[in-house]
Design a protein around this motif. Structure first.
Motif, PDB file in Angstrom:
ATOM      1  N   ALA A 172      36.573  47.279  43.625  1.00 20.33           N
ATOM      2  CA  ALA A 172      35.933  46.218  44.398  1.00 20.33           C
ATOM      3  C   ALA A 172      36.571  44.883  44.056  1.00 20.33           C
ATOM      4  O   ALA A 172      37.324  44.756  43.088  1.00 20.33           O
ATOM      5  CB  ALA A 172      34.436  46.172  44.097  1.00 20.33           C
ATOM      6  N   MET A 173      36.237  43.887  44.868  1.00 15.67           N
ATOM      7  CA  MET A 173      36.677  42.516  44.644  1.00 15.67           C
ATOM      8  C   MET A 173      35.457  41.626  44.454  1.00 15.67           C
ATOM      9  O   MET A 173      34.426  41.830  45.090  1.00 15.67           O
ATOM     10  CB  MET A 173      37.504  42.002  45.836  1.00 15.67           C
ATOM     11  N   ARG A 174      35.583  40.651  43.567  1.00 16.19           N
ATOM     12  CA  ARG A 174      34.481  39.697  43.395  1.00 16.19           C
ATOM     13  C   ARG A 174      34.330  38.845  44.647  1.00 16.19           C
ATOM     14  O   ARG A 174      33.209  38.521  45.054  1.00 16.19           O
ATOM     15  CB  ARG A 174      34.761  38.817  42.156  1.00 16.19           C
ATOM     16  N   TYR A 175      35.442  38.435  45.242  1.00 14.94           N
ATOM     17  CA  TYR A 175      35.424  37.652  46.473  1.00 14.94           C
ATOM     18  C   TYR A 175      36.212  38.427  47.525  1.00 14.94           C
ATOM     19  O   TYR A 175      37.300  38.922  47.254  1.00 14.94           O
ATOM     20  CB  TYR A 175      36.057  36.269  46.270  1.00 14.94           C
ATOM     21  N   VAL A 192      30.448  48.396  47.220  1.00 17.00           N
ATOM     22  CA  VAL A 192      30.967  49.500  46.400  1.00 17.00           C
ATOM     23  C   VAL A 192      29.892  50.010  45.454  1.00 17.00           C
ATOM     24  O   VAL A 192      29.768  51.222  45.235  1.00 17.00           O
ATOM     25  CB  VAL A 192      32.220  49.053  45.623  1.00 17.00           C
ATOM     26  N   ALA A 193      29.075  49.122  44.897  1.00 19.89           N
ATOM     27  CA  ALA A 193      27.974  49.562  44.043  1.00 19.89           C
ATOM     28  C   ALA A 193      27.019  50.458  44.824  1.00 19.89           C
ATOM     29  O   ALA A 193      26.591  51.517  44.325  1.00 19.89           O
ATOM     30  CB  ALA A 193      27.232  48.359  43.473  1.00 19.89           C
ATOM     31  N   ARG A 194      26.682  50.067  46.042  1.00 21.10           N
ATOM     32  CA  ARG A 194      25.800  50.899  46.867  1.00 21.10           C
ATOM     33  C   ARG A 194      26.437  52.246  47.181  1.00 21.10           C
ATOM     34  O   ARG A 194      25.764  53.289  47.176  1.00 21.10           O
ATOM     35  CB  ARG A 194      25.452  50.152  48.164  1.00 21.10           C
ATOM     36  N   LYS A 195      27.737  52.222  47.443  1.00 21.23           N
ATOM     37  CA  LYS A 195      28.427  53.475  47.759  1.00 21.23           C
ATOM     38  C   LYS A 195      28.399  54.430  46.575  1.00 21.23           C
ATOM     39  O   LYS A 195      28.197  55.641  46.744  1.00 21.23           O
ATOM     40  CB  LYS A 195      29.874  53.172  48.178  1.00 21.23           C
ATOM     41  N   LEU A 196      28.599  53.906  45.371  1.00 19.61           N
ATOM     42  CA  LEU A 196      28.565  54.759  44.191  1.00 19.61           C
ATOM     43  C   LEU A 196      27.185  55.376  43.994  1.00 19.61           C
ATOM     44  O   LEU A 196      27.047  56.561  43.656  1.00 19.61           O
ATOM     45  CB  LEU A 196      28.971  53.959  42.954  1.00 19.61           C
ATOM     46  N   ARG A 239      24.666  56.014  36.805  1.00 15.71           N
ATOM     47  CA  ARG A 239      25.245  55.154  35.784  1.00 15.71           C
ATOM     48  C   ARG A 239      26.562  54.597  36.327  1.00 15.71           C
ATOM     49  O   ARG A 239      27.318  55.323  36.963  1.00 15.71           O
ATOM     50  CB  ARG A 239      25.517  55.939  34.492  1.00 15.71           C
ATOM     51  N   ILE A 240      26.798  53.328  36.050  1.00 16.23           N
ATOM     52  CA  ILE A 240      28.036  52.699  36.516  1.00 16.23           C
ATOM     53  C   ILE A 240      28.700  51.985  35.346  1.00 16.23           C
ATOM     54  O   ILE A 240      28.065  51.183  34.648  1.00 16.23           O
ATOM     55  CB  ILE A 240      27.772  51.697  37.656  1.00 16.23           C
ATOM     56  N   LEU A 241      29.973  52.288  35.158  1.00 19.89           N
ATOM     57  CA  LEU A 241      30.806  51.533  34.219  1.00 19.89           C
ATOM     58  C   LEU A 241      31.623  50.560  35.048  1.00 19.89           C
ATOM     59  O   LEU A 241      32.485  50.976  35.821  1.00 19.89           O
ATOM     60  CB  LEU A 241      31.727  52.461  33.433  1.00 19.89           C
ATOM     61  N   THR A 242      31.349  49.277  34.916  1.00 19.46           N
ATOM     62  CA  THR A 242      32.114  48.279  35.650  1.00 19.46           C
ATOM     63  C   THR A 242      33.242  47.765  34.761  1.00 19.46           C
ATOM     64  O   THR A 242      33.044  47.521  33.571  1.00 19.46           O
ATOM     65  CB  THR A 242      31.222  47.123  36.139  1.00 19.46           C
ATOM     66  N   PHE A 243      34.411  47.641  35.335  1.00 22.78           N
ATOM     67  CA  PHE A 243      35.618  47.303  34.578  1.00 22.78           C
ATOM     68  C   PHE A 243      36.232  46.041  35.169  1.00 22.78           C
ATOM     69  O   PHE A 243      37.079  46.108  36.053  1.00 22.78           O
ATOM     70  CB  PHE A 243      36.608  48.470  34.663  1.00 22.78           C
ATOM     71  N   PRO A 244      35.796  44.844  34.716  1.00 22.45           N
ATOM     72  CA  PRO A 244      36.447  43.615  35.178  1.00 22.45           C
ATOM     73  C   PRO A 244      37.885  43.576  34.663  1.00 22.45           C
ATOM     74  O   PRO A 244      38.119  43.651  33.462  1.00 22.45           O
ATOM     75  CB  PRO A 244      35.599  42.503  34.534  1.00 22.45           C
ATOM     76  N   LEU A 245      38.830  43.484  35.561  1.00 25.04           N
ATOM     77  CA  LEU A 245      40.242  43.594  35.191  1.00 25.04           C
ATOM     78  C   LEU A 245      40.805  42.259  34.702  1.00 25.04           C
ATOM     79  O   LEU A 245      41.854  41.804  35.148  1.00 25.04           O
ATOM     80  CB  LEU A 245      41.048  44.130  36.374  1.00 25.04           C
ATOM     81  N   TYR A 246      40.097  41.650  33.762  1.00 24.96           N
ATOM     82  CA  TYR A 246      40.516  40.392  33.147  1.00 24.96           C
ATOM     83  C   TYR A 246      40.627  40.618  31.641  1.00 24.96           C
ATOM     84  O   TYR A 246      39.603  40.776  30.967  1.00 24.96           O
ATOM     85  CB  TYR A 246      39.499  39.277  33.415  1.00 24.96           C
ATOM     86  N   PRO A 247      41.822  40.625  31.091  1.00 26.16           N
ATOM     87  CA  PRO A 247      41.958  40.881  29.654  1.00 26.16           C
ATOM     88  C   PRO A 247      41.232  39.852  28.797  1.00 26.16           C
ATOM     89  O   PRO A 247      40.610  40.197  27.792  1.00 26.16           O
ATOM     90  CB  PRO A 247      43.469  40.820  29.424  1.00 26.16           C
ATOM     91  N   GLN A 248      41.311  38.582  29.186  1.00 25.72           N
ATOM     92  CA  GLN A 248      40.681  37.508  28.426  1.00 25.72           C
ATOM     93  C   GLN A 248      39.386  37.097  29.140  1.00 25.72           C
ATOM     94  O   GLN A 248      39.376  36.924  30.358  1.00 25.72           O
ATOM     95  CB  GLN A 248      41.611  36.292  28.304  1.00 25.72           C
ATOM     96  N   ASN A 292      30.454  40.166  36.726  1.00 24.18           N
ATOM     97  CA  ASN A 292      29.245  40.862  36.296  1.00 24.18           C
ATOM     98  C   ASN A 292      28.005  40.317  37.004  1.00 24.18           C
ATOM     99  O   ASN A 292      27.102  41.074  37.375  1.00 24.18           O
ATOM    100  CB  ASN A 292      29.092  40.753  34.784  1.00 24.18           C
ATOM    101  N   ASP A 293      27.947  39.000  37.193  1.00 20.29           N
ATOM    102  CA  ASP A 293      26.842  38.394  37.935  1.00 20.29           C
ATOM    103  C   ASP A 293      26.697  39.033  39.313  1.00 20.29           C
ATOM    104  O   ASP A 293      25.593  39.362  39.759  1.00 20.29           O
ATOM    105  CB  ASP A 293      27.082  36.892  38.142  1.00 20.29           C
ATOM    106  N   GLN A 294      27.826  39.186  39.978  1.00 17.38           N
ATOM    107  CA  GLN A 294      27.799  39.701  41.352  1.00 17.38           C
ATOM    108  C   GLN A 294      27.287  41.131  41.398  1.00 17.38           C
ATOM    109  O   GLN A 294      26.552  41.508  42.321  1.00 17.38           O
ATOM    110  CB  GLN A 294      29.202  39.604  41.968  1.00 17.38           C
ATOM    111  N   LEU A 295      27.672  41.940  40.420  1.00 18.18           N
ATOM    112  CA  LEU A 295      27.175  43.309  40.374  1.00 18.18           C
ATOM    113  C   LEU A 295      25.664  43.320  40.188  1.00 18.18           C
ATOM    114  O   LEU A 295      24.941  44.039  40.885  1.00 18.18           O
ATOM    115  CB  LEU A 295      27.856  44.087  39.247  1.00 18.18           C
ATOM    116  N   PHE A 296      25.160  42.529  39.266  1.00 18.07           N
ATOM    117  CA  PHE A 296      23.718  42.530  39.027  1.00 18.07           C
ATOM    118  C   PHE A 296      22.941  41.935  40.190  1.00 18.07           C
ATOM    119  O   PHE A 296      21.786  42.335  40.435  1.00 18.07           O
ATOM    120  CB  PHE A 296      23.407  41.818  37.711  1.00 18.07           C
TER     121      PHE A 296
END
Length: 354
Positions: free
Chosen positions: A128-131, A139-143, A150-159, A169-173
């Motif tokens: 998914a995309m934040r924006y 995508v959360a609804r589809k899952l 259970r959902i493991l969300t993986f924000p693809l930001y190392p830092q 994470n805000d958007q998912l919640f």
């Protein structure tokens, strides 16, 4: 409470509607959702306007008072910036798929992760995309509709930054708040200092430099900047970036002079994290440095900030200032090293669920 006949019929036709538990007797599924920043649906004015409005309306991104910021946003920013940004995107657009490179790479990362987790039959992977699209909520609804409790969300930001990881994470919640029965959630933590990530960066850098016909005198680790006041208020992003560079420098056996940290992509009039990437390459060229390379350790995938801002704008600035050789080191993207990072972290965070 007695169900009406239409309600009974709907439940019979759809035994696992969104927000409900999976049918009795079936093993619960775990969803893994890769989340990246976002991308417009096209390069024309309207899709760029929609994307920039969503992005620049996020109070995590722009912390100015709405009464001050919105007249600026809906005035000069959304009047002039969509055309300029659209032209930049047009230069890097994946015309075969009619999408941005970030869209292409994130989809591929999701598909490759799903293939690598084939030994975990109850795990389903999506992205998914934040924006922009596909949106985090959809995508959360589809899952959940697929039976994931259970959902493991993986924000693809190392830092970590509140402007990236936190708002993802805000958007998912926000999406989960609309579900009658929301799934349990875990989020992959920042991985700026994970050995698997540092090793992948080092391998990528080493391979790329070996392919060049010159040896860079300096290499810049250029990270997306944030306003300095955000950092002053406690955002750990700057510290995470500096630690990534330090560990990469240590892994490669380089000096502080050889591998430098800089920050790019500033927006607006306020001070951002320094040193600035564009000013640094100009300074290096004026000091007689002729050959440089730039890597973007804060981006999991190549995107507008790397393929256009670094590969075109920063390159041109360095050469115009007297530099002679410039190379952009690609992001990890969906390479073997990049997917090794994503898989290793996903498997670790799935522990106890699968």
């Amino acid at each position: 409470m007695t169900l009406s006949e239409p309600t009974k019929t709907r439940r019979a036709n759809n035994p696992n509607p969104a927000g409900t538990a999976p049918p009795s007797g079936k093993a619960a599924k775990v969803g893994v959702m890769l989340v990246n920043l976002g991308t417009p649906d096209g390069t024309d004015f309207k899709p760029m306007w929609r994307y920039l409005r969503e992005f620049l309306s996020d109070p995590r991104v722009i912390e100015l008072n709405r009464l001050i910021w919105y007249p600026i946003l809906y005035g000069p920013v959304l009047t002039f910036r969509p055309s300029k940004s659209g032209a930049n995107y047009a230069r890097i657009w994946n015309r075969e798929r009619n999408e941005s490179p970030l869209h292409t790479f994130t989809r591929s990362q999701s598909e490759k992760l799903a293939a690598s987790l084939h030994d975990l039959p109850n795990v389903t992977v999506d992205w998914a995309m934040r924006y922009g699209n596909p949106s985090t909520g959809s995508v959360a609804r589809k899952l959940v509709e697929r039976g994931c409790d259970r959902i493991l969300t993986f924000p693809l930001y190392p830092q970590y930054s509140a402007t990236t990881t936190a708002t993802a994470n805000d958007q998912l919640f926000r999406a989960l708040m609309k579900m009658r029965r929301s799934p349990a959630v875990r989020t992959v933590p920042p991985y700026y200092d994970e050995p698997v990530y540092i090793d992948a960066l080092a391998a990528s850098v080493t391979r790329h430099l070996a392919s060049l016909d010159f040896e860079p005198e300096r290499i810049l680790a250029s990270y997306h900047g944030i306003p300095k006041p955000y950092s002053d208020k406690g955002d750990p992003y700057r510290r995470h970036c500096l630690e990534t560079t330090r560990l990469l420098r240590e892994k490669l056996g380089w000096s502080e002079e050889k591998l430098m940290t800089t920050f790019q992509s500033r927006f607006g009039a306020q001070e951002w994290l320094q040193p600035y990437t564009d000013k640094t390459v100009e300074k290096l060229a004026h000091e007689g440095v002729k050959r440089i390379a730039v890597i973007n350790p804060g981006f999991s995938s190549d995107c507008i900030e790397t393929l256009d801002e670094i590969e075109r704008e920063v390159r041109d600035e360095f050469l115009a200032a007297g530099g002679e050789k410039f190379s952009h080191i690609p992001c990890l993207n969906d390479s073997a090293e990049g997917m090794g990072v994503i898989e290793a972290l996903a498997r670790r965070e799935l522990s106890g669920w699968v």
